[in-house]
Scaffold this motif. Structure first.
Motif, PDB file in Angstrom:
ATOM      1  N   ASP A 119       0.376  -1.968  -9.422  1.00  8.65           N
ATOM      2  CA  ASP A 119       0.783  -1.034  -8.369  1.00  8.65           C
ATOM      3  C   ASP A 119       1.858  -1.684  -7.489  1.00  8.65           C
ATOM      4  O   ASP A 119       1.787  -2.880  -7.172  1.00  8.65           O
ATOM      5  N   SER A 127       8.394   7.100  -7.732  1.00  9.69           N
ATOM      6  CA  SER A 127       7.604   8.301  -7.436  1.00  9.69           C
ATOM      7  C   SER A 127       8.444   9.286  -6.645  1.00  9.69           C
ATOM      8  O   SER A 127       8.330  10.500  -6.831  1.00  9.69           O
ATOM      9  N   ASP A 170      14.811   6.928   2.708  1.00  7.92           N
ATOM     10  CA  ASP A 170      14.483   5.584   2.222  1.00  7.92           C
ATOM     11  C   ASP A 170      15.175   4.571   3.114  1.00  7.92           C
ATOM     12  O   ASP A 170      16.184   4.887   3.761  1.00  7.92           O
ATOM     13  N   ASP A 178      14.465   3.437   8.395  1.00  4.61           N
ATOM     14  CA  ASP A 178      13.300   2.562   8.240  1.00  4.61           C
ATOM     15  C   ASP A 178      12.102   3.371   8.729  1.00  4.61           C
ATOM     16  O   ASP A 178      11.950   3.610   9.935  1.00  4.61           O
ATOM     17  N   ALA A 179      11.256   3.788   7.806  1.00  4.46           N
ATOM     18  CA  ALA A 179      10.166   4.712   8.154  1.00  4.46           C
ATOM     19  C   ALA A 179       9.070   4.056   8.981  1.00  4.46           C
ATOM     20  O   ALA A 179       8.162   4.736   9.445  1.00  4.46           O
ATOM     21  N   ARG A 239      16.092   1.385 -14.654  1.00 10.03           N
ATOM     22  CA  ARG A 239      15.124   0.537 -13.959  1.00 10.03           C
ATOM     23  C   ARG A 239      14.116  -0.097 -14.916  1.00 10.03           C
ATOM     24  O   ARG A 239      13.675  -1.221 -14.697  1.00 10.03           O
TER      25      ARG A 239
HETATM   26  N1  LIG Z   1      -2.124   7.817  -5.636  1.00 10.52           N
HETATM   27  C1  LIG Z   1      -1.253   8.015  -6.604  1.00 10.52           C
HETATM   28  O1  LIG Z   1      -1.510   8.618  -7.631  1.00 10.52           O
HETATM   29  C2  LIG Z   1       0.151   7.521  -6.427  1.00 10.52           C
HETATM   30  C3  LIG Z   1       1.167   8.126  -7.164  1.00 10.52           C
HETATM   31  C4  LIG Z   1       2.483   7.683  -6.936  1.00 10.52           C
HETATM   32  C5  LIG Z   1       2.733   6.644  -6.052  1.00 10.52           C
HETATM   33  N2  LIG Z   1       1.704   6.074  -5.377  1.00 10.52           N
HETATM   34  C6  LIG Z   1       1.953   4.968  -4.428  1.00 10.52           C
HETATM   35  O2  LIG Z   1       3.154   5.214  -3.705  1.00 10.52           O
HETATM   36  C7  LIG Z   1       3.787   3.980  -3.402  1.00 10.52           C
HETATM   37  C8  LIG Z   1       5.241   3.982  -3.926  1.00 10.52           C
HETATM   38  O3  LIG Z   1       5.244   3.864  -5.339  1.00 10.52           O
HETATM   39  P1  LIG Z   1       6.591   3.732  -6.204  1.00 10.52           P
HETATM   40  O4  LIG Z   1       6.153   3.312  -7.547  1.00 10.52           O
HETATM   41  O5  LIG Z   1       7.421   4.949  -6.060  1.00 10.52           O
HETATM   42  O6  LIG Z   1       7.304   2.497  -5.464  1.00 10.52           O
HETATM   43  P2  LIG Z   1       8.857   2.157  -5.385  1.00 10.52           P
HETATM   44  O7  LIG Z   1       9.562   2.610  -6.621  1.00 10.52           O
HETATM   45  O8  LIG Z   1       8.919   0.712  -4.999  1.00 10.52           O
HETATM   46  O9  LIG Z   1       9.409   3.071  -4.169  1.00 10.52           O
HETATM   47  C9  LIG Z   1       9.051   2.842  -2.847  1.00 10.52           C
HETATM   48  C10 LIG Z   1      10.285   3.080  -2.005  1.00 10.52           C
HETATM   49  O10 LIG Z   1       9.936   2.915  -0.627  1.00 10.52           O
HETATM   50  C11 LIG Z   1      11.070   2.304   0.006  1.00 10.52           C
HETATM   51  N3  LIG Z   1      10.764   1.670   1.280  1.00 10.52           N
HETATM   52  C12 LIG Z   1      10.337   0.391   1.509  1.00 10.52           C
HETATM   53  N4  LIG Z   1      10.230   0.166   2.823  1.00 10.52           N
HETATM   54  C13 LIG Z   1      10.601   1.307   3.440  1.00 10.52           C
HETATM   55  C14 LIG Z   1      10.725   1.678   4.818  1.00 10.52           C
HETATM   56  N5  LIG Z   1      10.406   0.842   5.818  1.00 10.52           N
HETATM   57  N6  LIG Z   1      11.177   2.921   5.099  1.00 10.52           N
HETATM   58  C15 LIG Z   1      11.509   3.790   4.113  1.00 10.52           C
HETATM   59  N7  LIG Z   1      11.399   3.496   2.807  1.00 10.52           N
HETATM   60  C16 LIG Z   1      10.960   2.262   2.474  1.00 10.52           C
HETATM   61  C17 LIG Z   1      11.488   1.270  -1.028  1.00 10.52           C
HETATM   62  O11 LIG Z   1      12.801   0.809  -0.741  1.00 10.52           O
HETATM   63  P3  LIG Z   1      13.224  -0.675  -1.268  1.00 10.52           P
HETATM   64  O12 LIG Z   1      13.101  -0.656  -2.741  1.00 10.52           O
HETATM   65  O13 LIG Z   1      14.631  -0.816  -0.762  1.00 10.52           O
HETATM   66  O14 LIG Z   1      12.252  -1.640  -0.603  1.00 10.52           O
HETATM   67  C18 LIG Z   1      11.419   2.085  -2.314  1.00 10.52           C
HETATM   68  O15 LIG Z   1      12.621   2.780  -2.591  1.00 10.52           O
HETATM   69  C19 LIG Z   1       2.888   2.893  -4.037  1.00 10.52           C
HETATM   70  O16 LIG Z   1       1.998   2.409  -3.097  1.00 10.52           O
HETATM   71  C20 LIG Z   1       2.178   3.665  -5.121  1.00 10.52           C
HETATM   72  O17 LIG Z   1       0.962   3.091  -5.503  1.00 10.52           O
HETATM   73  C21 LIG Z   1       0.414   6.493  -5.554  1.00 10.52           C
END
Ligand SMILES: NC(=O)c1ccc[n+]([C@@H]2O[C@H](COP(=O)([O-])OP(=O)(O)OC[C@H]3O[C@@H](n4cnc5c(N)ncnc54)[C@H](OP(=O)(O)O)[C@@H]3O)[C@@H](O)[C@H]2O)c1
Length: 344
Positions: free
Chosen positions: A45, A194, A216, A238-239, A340
């Motif tokens: 994750d 996601s 983002d 920055d969220a 990616r």
């Molecule tokens: N429960 C479920 O079924 C489920 C399903 C989907 C996703 N999720 C969860 O959702 C989260 C994201 O997953 P993902 O795979 O999409 O991750 P990801 O590809 O790393 O995307 C997360 C995004 O959030 C951005 N971010 C980081 N810090 C931030 C901030 N302060 N303000 C705004 N944006 C920010 C990141 O930017 P940078 O890359 O520049 O840091 C990145 O683009 C994980 O915790 C995942 O487990 C859960």
């Protein structure tokens, strides 16, 4: 005896379900309603991988050792800091005669598990390679899937790493499909993998009526979503800075807030941003594993806003097929995932 939730695998504390357990017993023999998988890789994750990566200063050998330590002490890849897991890919090694997949799956078939690693018994023999860019770890290991455990056959028309990455988050776009209706203004916070799937699904569900806004911290990620047509508007914010996030939204919408906010950012302390960006009577879906239930619920109450809060259940019927179809049908998603996760 039938044991669909794997209670027999819990070592301690006694009586809890495997996800809540401190440690699980991943040893053989296999129960008659269990499925044994020869594991090839773990897709950790995103929140969990970031935490481990940070704790080990980005050193891959130390990341591997960190993962080995967690699995040997817990019998599962369940990060004790983030509480999250991930999923795995492997080949069916053995199917108990009373497992629901008996008669469907055959030994040797490649599958991905769709239940969290945080409840999957895992016996790790070796960490072969760590791939920090894709949160993936190649391993030699065996895992056990309970009768209730969801899985997907790996599609043959998509590269494996790509399919795995998409299946890992397939609950998010599927839940977006359930909640988005034409005419809504939808905010997707986090323009990662996601986020891309959620934006694409939201656009499909809006049927041309409404608006999708992506946010983002990375201006490049936001620009890409906009250029690729995944969103109508993109904002680099920055969220974790809630007031600035709401102000950025309002200046982009002429003061309006959103009907639905989807949190797929990978960092903690973004709850107030989502709540401030949601209109009274709106909804927020918290997918990020870094979400604090307390911060979300008390935060909404503190704002005096009537917002429906959903915790993103990773299981939505049909989620795997819906997500793989998005990858197949939306060229921008396919490109983003290919770059990616396959390096092409
Ligand atoms: N429960 C479920 O079924 C489920 C399903 C989907 C996703 N999720 C969860 O959702 C989260 C994201 O997953 P993902 O795979 O999409 O991750 P990801 O590809 O790393 O995307 C997360 C995004 O959030 C951005 N971010 C980081 N810090 C931030 C901030 N302060 N303000 C705004 N944006 C920010 C990141 O930017 P940078 O890359 O520049 O840091 C990145 O683009 C994980 O915790 C995942 O487990 C859960």
């Amino acid at each position: 005896m039938s044991d669909p939730y794997g209670l027999r695998r819990v070592i301690k504390p006694a009586g809890v379900l495997p996800q809540r357990a401190e440690s699980l017993d991943p040893e053989l023999p296999l129960g008659e309603d269990e499925l044994l998988i020869e594991v090839e890789s773990l897709n950790i994750d995103a929140a969990s991988f970031r935490q481990i990566e940070k704790a080990e200063g980005g050193d891959t050998a130390r990341i591997a050792e960190h993962i080995r330590r967690i699995v040997s002490s817990r019998g599962k890849m369940h990060n004790p800091v983030t509480g999250s897991g991930g999923m795995l890919i492997g080949r069916v090694a053995e199917i108990g005669p009373k497992h629901p997949a008996a008669g469907d799956l055959k030994p040797g078939e490649r599958i991905a598990t769709l239940v969290s690693l945080s409840l999957t018994p895992l016996r790790l023999r070796e960490v072969v390679k760590v791939h920090p860019a894709i949160d993936r770890v190649d391993v030699k290991a065996q895992a056990i899937l309970f009768a209730s455990g969801l899985y997907a056959r790996l599609p043959t028309d998509l590269p494996e790493t790509l399919a795995l990455a998409a299946l890992d988050v397939c609950g998010a776009p599927a839940l977006v499909a359930r909640h988005v209706r034409p005419g809504m203004r939808v905010l997707v916070l986090g323009a990662g993998k996601s986020g891309a799937l959620c934006c694409a699904q939201a656009r499909q569900s809006l049927k041309g009526q409404g608006q999708v806004i992506a946010m983002d911290i990375s201006p490049a990620a936001v620009k890409r979503f906009r250029d690729d047509g995944l969103c109508d508007a993109g904002l680099a914010v920055d969220a974790t800075r809630a007031l600035e996030t709401m102000q950025a939204l309002q200046s982009a919408t002429g003061g309006e807030l959103c009907d639905l906010v989807v949190n797929v950012a990978s960092v903690p302390e973004t709850e107030m941003s989502e709540l401030l960006c949601s209109k009274d009577g709106g909804s927020v879906i918290f997918f990020s594993m870094a979400t604090s239930f307390t911060a979300a619920t008390l935060g909404a109450e503190g704002l005096g806003k009537d917002i429906t809060l959903y915790m993103g259940n990773g299981y939505v019927p049909g989620h795997a097929n819906l997500t793989l179809e998005l990858v197949r049908q939306v060229p921008a998603i396919r490109r983003l995932f290919e770059e990616r996760y396959t390096g092409s």
